[in-house]
Design a protein around this motif. Structure first.
Motif, short mmCIF file in Angstrom:
data_model
loop_
_atom_site.label_atom_id
_atom_site.label_comp_id
_atom_site.label_asym_id
_atom_site.label_seq_id
_atom_site.Cartn_x
_atom_site.Cartn_y
_atom_site.Cartn_z
N GLU A 92 0.82 -1.21 0.00
CA GLU A 92 0.00 0.00 0.00
C GLU A 92 0.86 1.26 0.00
N SER A 131 -5.69 2.61 -6.71
CA SER A 131 -6.58 2.55 -5.55
C SER A 131 -7.23 3.92 -5.31
N HIS A 159 -6.76 11.61 0.20
CA HIS A 159 -6.75 10.15 0.13
C HIS A 159 -5.51 9.60 0.85
N ARG A 163 -5.43 7.37 4.29
CA ARG A 163 -4.86 6.02 4.30
C ARG A 163 -3.66 5.91 5.22
N SER A 166 -4.55 6.00 9.02
CA SER A 166 -5.24 4.83 9.57
C SER A 166 -4.40 3.56 9.54
N LEU A 167 -3.17 3.63 9.08
CA LEU A 167 -2.34 2.43 9.01
C LEU A 167 -2.10 1.78 10.38
N SER A 172 -8.82 -0.33 10.19
CA SER A 172 -8.95 0.85 9.34
C SER A 172 -9.13 0.50 7.87
N ALA A 174 -7.21 1.55 5.60
CA ALA A 174 -5.86 1.22 5.11
C ALA A 174 -5.56 -0.25 5.32
N PHE A 177 -7.41 -2.25 2.73
CA PHE A 177 -6.69 -2.20 1.45
C PHE A 177 -5.49 -3.14 1.48
N GLU A 178 -4.74 -3.10 2.57
CA GLU A 178 -3.55 -3.94 2.69
C GLU A 178 -3.94 -5.43 2.62
#
Length: 188
Positions: A92, A131, A159, A163, A166-167, A172, A174, A177-178
């Motif tokens: 990501e 993304s 964006h 992202r 929130s890692l 989250s 993020a 997505f990960e």
């Protein structure tokens, strides 16, 4: 030493070819100065805000990824150095880094030529972060998101901020997505 400023001015006028020539020269220089001064301050401000915003969240991520790092402000890392440190953290951050590098290039151009410009090529580079582009399109439906270059830049910065911020949170966006990136990478 006492300087007779009246004598200095008279001699400068003489060396310049007279009052008319000096006024002409000064007007020409002032026009060039005003050309640099009279930039689109709205665009410049929006570019700088986007860059500073993203840098804030890169720094936040860097500290989150490395809690024992110490005082990052004292390290005086450049934007590029901070980005390099978080870029390899995950697929990501690697994907986001492509667009972040373009944002940094836009900001660096601004610093060197004082012109706040986001080109179509810049916009396309930011939109190549799939993304971002795909999520942006989906969230705008049934409408189309703005095609304005500065709006795309700002949307990209928001964006990235969302992202990166929130890692550290396992629930989250993020992290989702990960997870999806990892699931898709394992299928190939």
């Amino acid at each position: 030493m006492n300087i007779d400023h009246e004598q200095v001015v008279k001699r400068v006028i003489e060396l310049s070819g007279g009052k008319d020539k000096l006024n002409e020269e000064m007007d020409s220089k002032l026009a060039k100065i005003n050309e640099k001064w009279n930039q689109d301050v709205d665009a410049i401000g929006r570019i700088l805000r986007a860059h500073l915003f993203v840098e804030h969240f890169i720094t936040e991520c860097l500290v989150s990824f490395n809690p024992a790092l110490g005082n990052i402000k004292e390290a005086r890392l450049t934007f590029s150095q901070k980005l390099t440190l978080i870029e390899g953290y995950s697929e990501e951050t690697k994907e986001l880094a492509r667009g972040i590098k373009r944002l940094n290039k836009i900001r660096n151009q601004l610093a060197h030529n004082l012109s706040g410009t986001v080109t179509d090529q810049d916009k396309e580079s930011l939109l190549s972060v799939m993304s971002f582009s795909t999520l942006r399109d989906e969230l705008a439906k049934p409408e189309m998101p703005s095609d304005d270059n500065l709006v795309v830049l700002e949307d990209f910065a928001k964006h990235v901020g969302a992202r990166l911020s929130s890692l550290a949170d396992p629930n989250s966006l993020a992290r989702r997505f990960e997870r999806v990136f990892n699931e898709l990478a394992n299928k190939t």
